[in-house]
Design a protein around this motif. Structure first.
Motif, mmCIF file in Angstrom:
data_model
loop_
_atom_site.group_PDB
_atom_site.id
_atom_site.type_symbol
_atom_site.label_atom_id
_atom_site.label_comp_id
_atom_site.label_asym_id
_atom_site.label_seq_id
_atom_site.Cartn_x
_atom_site.Cartn_y
_atom_site.Cartn_z
ATOM 1 N N GLY A 16 0.789 -1.230 0.000
ATOM 2 C CA GLY A 16 0.000 0.000 0.000
ATOM 3 C C GLY A 16 0.815 1.271 0.000
ATOM 4 O O GLY A 16 0.354 2.319 0.434
ATOM 5 N N CYS A 17 2.024 1.229 -0.542
ATOM 6 C CA CYS A 17 2.930 2.386 -0.485
ATOM 7 C C CYS A 17 2.558 3.498 -1.463
ATOM 8 O O CYS A 17 3.047 4.615 -1.348
ATOM 9 N N GLN A 18 1.712 3.190 -2.443
ATOM 10 C CA GLN A 18 1.263 4.147 -3.460
ATOM 11 C C GLN A 18 2.346 4.539 -4.473
ATOM 12 O O GLN A 18 2.168 5.496 -5.219
ATOM 13 N N ALA A 19 3.455 3.808 -4.516
ATOM 14 C CA ALA A 19 4.480 4.099 -5.519
ATOM 15 C C ALA A 19 3.899 3.960 -6.923
ATOM 16 O O ALA A 19 4.230 4.726 -7.827
ATOM 17 N N CYS A 20 2.990 2.999 -7.110
ATOM 18 C CA CYS A 20 2.366 2.804 -8.423
ATOM 19 C C CYS A 20 1.516 4.012 -8.812
ATOM 20 O O CYS A 20 1.531 4.453 -9.966
ATOM 21 N N PRO A 40 -6.406 1.630 -2.566
ATOM 22 C CA PRO A 40 -6.999 1.796 -1.244
ATOM 23 C C PRO A 40 -6.912 0.506 -0.422
ATOM 24 O O PRO A 40 -6.843 -0.593 -0.974
ATOM 25 N N ALA A 41 -6.938 0.670 0.888
ATOM 26 C CA ALA A 41 -6.975 -0.485 1.777
ATOM 27 C C ALA A 41 -8.353 -1.120 1.658
ATOM 28 O O ALA A 41 -9.358 -0.438 1.529
ATOM 29 N N PHE A 55 -4.477 -4.415 0.338
ATOM 30 C CA PHE A 55 -4.736 -3.314 -0.571
ATOM 31 C C PHE A 55 -5.075 -3.878 -1.942
ATOM 32 O O PHE A 55 -4.476 -4.870 -2.364
ATOM 33 N N ILE A 56 -6.024 -3.268 -2.631
ATOM 34 C CA ILE A 56 -6.393 -3.702 -3.971
ATOM 35 C C ILE A 56 -6.132 -2.560 -4.939
ATOM 36 O O ILE A 56 -6.759 -1.508 -4.862
ATOM 37 N N LYS A 57 -5.177 -2.771 -5.833
ATOM 38 C CA LYS A 57 -4.871 -1.771 -6.862
ATOM 39 C C LYS A 57 -6.073 -1.662 -7.785
ATOM 40 O O LYS A 57 -6.511 -2.649 -8.366
ATOM 41 N N SER A 137 7.254 -1.106 -12.930
ATOM 42 C CA SER A 137 8.698 -0.900 -12.746
ATOM 43 C C SER A 137 9.034 -0.186 -11.439
ATOM 44 O O SER A 137 10.184 -0.212 -11.017
ATOM 45 N N THR A 138 8.044 0.427 -10.795
ATOM 46 C CA THR A 138 8.320 1.117 -9.529
ATOM 47 C C THR A 138 7.741 0.400 -8.308
ATOM 48 O O THR A 138 7.887 0.895 -7.201
ATOM 49 N N CYS A 139 7.138 -0.746 -8.491
ATOM 50 C CA CYS A 139 6.511 -1.454 -7.363
ATOM 51 C C CYS A 139 7.584 -2.007 -6.435
ATOM 52 O O CYS A 139 8.282 -2.962 -6.765
ATOM 53 N N VAL A 140 7.716 -1.400 -5.254
ATOM 54 C CA VAL A 140 8.774 -1.786 -4.323
ATOM 55 C C VAL A 140 8.512 -3.132 -3.661
ATOM 56 O O VAL A 140 9.442 -3.796 -3.227
ATOM 57 N N GLY A 141 7.264 -3.550 -3.595
ATOM 58 C CA GLY A 141 6.934 -4.826 -2.969
ATOM 59 C C GLY A 141 6.977 -6.007 -3.923
ATOM 60 O O GLY A 141 6.800 -7.148 -3.508
ATOM 61 N N GLY A 142 7.159 -5.742 -5.215
ATOM 62 C CA GLY A 142 7.159 -6.817 -6.198
ATOM 63 C C GLY A 142 5.776 -7.418 -6.400
ATOM 64 O O GLY A 142 5.641 -8.572 -6.808
#
Length: 187
Positions: A16-20, A40-41, A55-57, A137-142
């Motif tokens: 849920g970091c919102q990097a995406c 959102p959570a 969290f669901i993108k 490409s920016t998703c820190v959690g993979g």
């Protein structure tokens, strides 16, 4: 062979970091206060001691049977040669039929262009050049995986061969290209 792009979202890995969301806004020049994607959570699920928050993108689901395409009176909403749902801002008249037709609430009227706007998998800016969408490409959690399911060597094909994916709102018959993996998530 035609491409069959998919985005896979492993909800057990999303933090849920919102990097995406930030990457999407930056890459696509999305106006302040508007979003092509958000995460959102989903709320607390389960009972103690098995409680989880996930969290669901949320973004365009790239439906193979997209209601937004079928209701568009100007053909601004259309499929490209790779089956990606896009919007031609020069043809869009801002009638909002596509917004009403989308069961995923994934579209908005861009306040700067006056045209319908949504996630495009960064097709024009990245995917058509062999790159991954900005969010992936920016998703820190993979948690995000993208690729062509018709290519057995793609990361997406290999991942889906090992995991069971689900689509949102299957009862609508839209056949989304976005797959959700719920492994490790209490729901």
């Amino acid at each position: 062979m035609a491409k069959k792009y998919t985005m896979i979202i492993n909800l057990g890995k999303c933090i849920g970091c919102q990097a995406c969301t930030v990457a999407c806004k930056f890459q696509n020049n999305v106006p302040v206060g508007q979003f092509r994607t958000k995460t959102p959570a989903d709320g607390l699920k389960g009972a103690y001691p098995n409680v989880s928050l996930f969290f669901i993108k949320e973004a365009c689901q790239m439906c193979q049977n997209a209601p937004c395409v079928s209701v568009c009176p100007t053909n601004a909403s259309h499929y490209n040669e790779d089956g990606v749902v896009l919007v031609d801002v020069d043809k869009c008249v801002g009638c909002m039929y596509c917004l009403t037709a989308c069961p995923y609430d994934a579209r908005f009227i861009n306040k700067e262009t006056g045209a319908a706007d949504k996630c495009t998998f960064c097709y024009e800016l990245k995917v058509s050049k062999g790159e991954k969408p900005a969010c992936v490409s920016t998703c820190v959690g993979g948690a995000l995986i993208f690729g062509d399911l018709n290519d057995p060597l793609s990361e997406a094909s290999q991942y889906m061969a090992k995991h069971k994916g689900e689509v949102r709102k299957p009862e609508f018959g839209t056949h989304p290209a976005v797959q959700y993996i719920y492994e490790g998530v209490v729901r």
